[in-house]
Design a protein around this motif. Structure first.
Motif, mmCIF file in Angstrom:
data_model
loop_
_atom_site.group_PDB
_atom_site.id
_atom_site.type_symbol
_atom_site.label_atom_id
_atom_site.label_comp_id
_atom_site.label_asym_id
_atom_site.label_seq_id
_atom_site.Cartn_x
_atom_site.Cartn_y
_atom_site.Cartn_z
ATOM 1 N N ARG A 81 0.834 -1.200 0.000
ATOM 2 C CA ARG A 81 0.000 0.000 0.000
ATOM 3 C C ARG A 81 0.873 1.257 0.000
ATOM 4 O O ARG A 81 0.632 2.194 -0.763
ATOM 5 C CB ARG A 81 -0.943 0.003 1.197
ATOM 6 C CG ARG A 81 -1.925 1.164 1.189
ATOM 7 C CD ARG A 81 -2.890 1.056 2.357
ATOM 8 N NE ARG A 81 -3.612 -0.201 2.358
ATOM 9 C CZ ARG A 81 -4.717 -0.438 1.669
ATOM 10 N NH1 ARG A 81 -5.213 0.493 0.912
ATOM 11 N NH2 ARG A 81 -5.308 -1.605 1.727
ATOM 12 N N ARG A 85 1.033 3.823 -3.082
ATOM 13 C CA ARG A 85 0.758 5.235 -2.796
ATOM 14 C C ARG A 85 1.935 6.106 -3.249
ATOM 15 O O ARG A 85 1.738 7.153 -3.852
ATOM 16 C CB ARG A 85 0.485 5.458 -1.313
ATOM 17 C CG ARG A 85 0.184 6.933 -0.978
ATOM 18 C CD ARG A 85 -0.032 7.145 0.514
ATOM 19 N NE ARG A 85 -1.144 6.411 1.046
ATOM 20 C CZ ARG A 85 -2.420 6.784 0.942
ATOM 21 N NH1 ARG A 85 -2.720 7.885 0.299
ATOM 22 N NH2 ARG A 85 -3.376 6.055 1.474
ATOM 23 N N GLU A 145 -1.323 -8.696 3.906
ATOM 24 C CA GLU A 145 -1.581 -7.274 3.665
ATOM 25 C C GLU A 145 -2.662 -7.056 2.610
ATOM 26 O O GLU A 145 -3.169 -5.945 2.453
ATOM 27 C CB GLU A 145 -0.303 -6.570 3.184
ATOM 28 C CG GLU A 145 0.820 -6.569 4.182
ATOM 29 C CD GLU A 145 2.128 -6.084 3.568
ATOM 30 O OE1 GLU A 145 2.116 -5.533 2.455
ATOM 31 O OE2 GLU A 145 3.162 -6.282 4.210
ATOM 32 N N LEU A 146 -2.996 -8.096 1.878
ATOM 33 C CA LEU A 146 -4.019 -8.046 0.840
ATOM 34 C C LEU A 146 -4.962 -9.210 1.088
ATOM 35 O O LEU A 146 -4.510 -10.344 1.293
ATOM 36 C CB LEU A 146 -3.374 -8.160 -0.553
ATOM 37 C CG LEU A 146 -4.305 -8.061 -1.761
ATOM 38 C CD1 LEU A 146 -4.910 -6.653 -1.867
ATOM 39 C CD2 LEU A 146 -3.536 -8.386 -3.046
ATOM 40 N N LEU A 187 -6.626 3.170 -3.992
ATOM 41 C CA LEU A 187 -6.025 2.461 -2.857
ATOM 42 C C LEU A 187 -7.067 1.651 -2.079
ATOM 43 O O LEU A 187 -6.756 0.581 -1.538
ATOM 44 C CB LEU A 187 -5.291 3.431 -1.945
ATOM 45 C CG LEU A 187 -4.002 4.021 -2.523
ATOM 46 C CD1 LEU A 187 -3.467 5.115 -1.620
ATOM 47 C CD2 LEU A 187 -2.956 2.930 -2.728
ATOM 48 N N LEU A 190 -7.574 -1.977 -2.767
ATOM 49 C CA LEU A 190 -6.675 -2.958 -2.153
ATOM 50 C C LEU A 190 -7.209 -3.485 -0.828
ATOM 51 O O LEU A 190 -6.666 -4.449 -0.270
ATOM 52 C CB LEU A 190 -5.289 -2.338 -1.935
ATOM 53 C CG LEU A 190 -4.543 -1.893 -3.191
ATOM 54 C CD1 LEU A 190 -3.251 -1.200 -2.800
ATOM 55 C CD2 LEU A 190 -4.282 -3.069 -4.110
ATOM 56 N N ASP A 191 -8.262 -2.835 -0.284
ATOM 57 C CA ASP A 191 -8.820 -3.270 1.005
ATOM 58 C C ASP A 191 -9.537 -4.594 0.899
ATOM 59 O O ASP A 191 -10.045 -4.982 -0.115
ATOM 60 C CB ASP A 191 -9.805 -2.212 1.543
ATOM 61 C CG ASP A 191 -9.067 -0.940 1.933
ATOM 62 O OD1 ASP A 191 -7.857 -0.992 2.187
ATOM 63 O OD2 ASP A 191 -9.736 0.123 1.976
#
Length: 191
Positions: A81, A85, A145-146, A187, A190-191
């Motif tokens: 992330r 970013r 993280e994903l 972004l 990606l959550d």
């Protein structure tokens, strides 16, 4: 006996890259190139054979320089992330600072879609960026993280497409707030 070349080819390609990037392929004449490179027409043709060949080398240089930085950042074993970013923020800032120049890769894709060599270079670079993004997302998924339900290849394709759209919008002078909002939405994917 041929005279020795009195200029550095790599320097000339870099200067041509800057000129093509500013003006585009069609708007750049041989006269513009010889003036910018400080060489005669004969030397230009002896070194590069044609305007098209010089453009191809200039586009290759652009791709290696600019995609290389992106690839390096995404290949690092860092938080995806934050890396995404950083990439998006960097591109947005660059485009907002110099909207007339934009991205040479986007410019090439839109100006010369019928030129096979240009289309192949653009496609190869986009495929490489997509592959590196997918690899970064796969590593992020393995670290938790994903989310497991996200498809890293699909997400990479979305982000690759988004990045190019972001580059176009920067050239449209939409402003920093517009770009920041768009980056935040991307972004969230990606959550």
């Amino acid at each position: 006996m041929a005279r020795p070349r009195e200029f550095e080819t790599d320097v000339a390609v870099g200067a041509a890259m800057d000129l093509f990037w500013r003006q585009g392929f069609e708007a750049t004449s041989i006269h513009d190139l010889t003036r910018e490179l400080g060489i005669g027409k004969g030397s230009l043709y002896a070194a590069f054979t044609s305007k098209e060949e010089l453009y191809a080398r200039a586009l290759e240089l652009y791709c290696s320089r600019h995609a290389g930085g992106l690839i390096e950042l995404l290949s690092a074993d860092t938080d995806v992330r934050s890396a995404v970013r950083g990439v998006l923020g960097s591109m947005a800032t660059t485009d907002l600072d110099d909207p007339e120049r934009g991205c040479m890769l986007v410019n090439a894709a839109t100006e010369r879609p019928g030129d096979v060599a240009t289309a192949n270079r653009v496609r190869a670079t986009m495929t490489l960026i997509e592959s590196v993004l997918a690899g970064a997302l796969e590593r992020a998924q393995a670290r938790g993280e994903l989310a497991a339900d996200k498809n890293p290849v699909e997400m990479a394709r979305f982000l690759t497409t988004f990045v190019q759209g972001l580059r176009v919008m920067g050239g449209a002078r939409v402003g920093a707030a517009f770009v920041a909002d768009a980056v935040e939405v991307a972004l969230r994917a990606l959550d």
